[in-house]
Write a protein that holds these residues in place. Structure first.
Motif, mmCIF file in Angstrom:
data_model
loop_
_atom_site.group_PDB
_atom_site.id
_atom_site.type_symbol
_atom_site.label_atom_id
_atom_site.label_comp_id
_atom_site.label_asym_id
_atom_site.label_seq_id
_atom_site.Cartn_x
_atom_site.Cartn_y
_atom_site.Cartn_z
ATOM 1 N N TYR A 164 0.834 -1.205 0.000
ATOM 2 C CA TYR A 164 0.000 0.000 0.000
ATOM 3 C C TYR A 164 0.872 1.260 0.000
ATOM 4 C CZ TYR A 164 -3.291 3.542 1.617
ATOM 5 O OH TYR A 164 -4.034 4.673 1.740
ATOM 6 N N ASP A 165 1.918 1.263 0.820
ATOM 7 C CA ASP A 165 2.808 2.411 0.901
ATOM 8 C C ASP A 165 3.532 2.658 -0.427
ATOM 9 O OD1 ASP A 165 4.162 4.526 2.404
ATOM 10 O OD2 ASP A 165 5.944 3.266 2.202
ATOM 11 N N GLN A 168 1.068 4.282 -2.722
ATOM 12 C CA GLN A 168 0.833 5.659 -2.298
ATOM 13 C C GLN A 168 1.987 6.562 -2.707
ATOM 14 O OE1 GLN A 168 -1.843 7.220 -0.942
ATOM 15 N NE2 GLN A 168 -2.878 5.310 -1.411
#
Length: 189
Positions: A164-165, A168
């Motif tokens: 997810y990071d 992002q």
């Protein structure tokens, strides 16, 4: 390392040298991959006619991945989030649970009932001895199972958060840089 070079000929030369080194060693780096992919896809027989096509397809897929993911740092972060979570957390816990089938939660609960009856003097366990009997086994197995399940849970959570990071950071690259700097890019410049 390449990002530490100042803009100019030194950085360009370092990038050229890295490209030449990676190009020359690609066949060596891919040798273990061929040893796994070819028997898995083509079987164990004679695949002398099909291996050039398979290798060409794999190299083309790698080239497409390189074009679609131009940021090397994102690829390193992504492989780290998935690979290291698997190697460090998920697989050790799963291997323990697979290799120790008696260390399951159900067996632990059965032993806890036996230990409870034993401590009340209502049951004599075959494991009752000076080394602790069911009670010592119960504590060891329960802790082992809890640690193995916790490793798998932490690894899965870390992997998902890492992926997810990475996504992002790819969507908002300035925010990631500002977070590492501790100020906005306008203030820093």
């Amino acid at each position: 390392i390449l990002e530490s070079f100042p803009e100019g000929p030194a950085k360009a030369n370092a990038q050229i040298v890295l490209a030449v080194v990676l190009g020359c060693t690609f066949a060596l780096q891919m040798n273990p991959v061929w040893g796994v992919i070819e028997p898995a896809i083509l079987g164990r027989g004679d695949y002398s006619a099909a291996w050039p096509v398979l290798r060409g397809v794999v190299v083309a897929l790698i080239a497409i991945a390189c074009v679609l993911i131009p940021a090397v740092d994102a690829m390193i972060s992504l492989s780290g989030a998935v690979g290291f979570s698997l190697l460090g957390f998920i697989l050790p816990g799963l291997f323990f649970l697979k290799l120790n089938p008696n260390a399951s939660v159900a067996v632990t609960l059965d032993r806890s009932v036996a230990a409870g009856l034993e401590s009340m003097g209502r049951a004599e366990s075959p494991g009752a001895s000076a080394n602790g009997g069911w009670g010592a086994t119960l504590r060891k197995n329960a802790l082992d199972v809890v640690v193995a399940i916790a490793l798998v849970a932490i690894g899965c959570t870390g992997s998902v958060l890492g992926v997810y990071d990475v996504f992002q950071q790819q969507q908002h690259p300035d925010a990631a840089i500002e977070a590492s700097l501790g100020c906005s890019l306008d203030e820093w410049v």
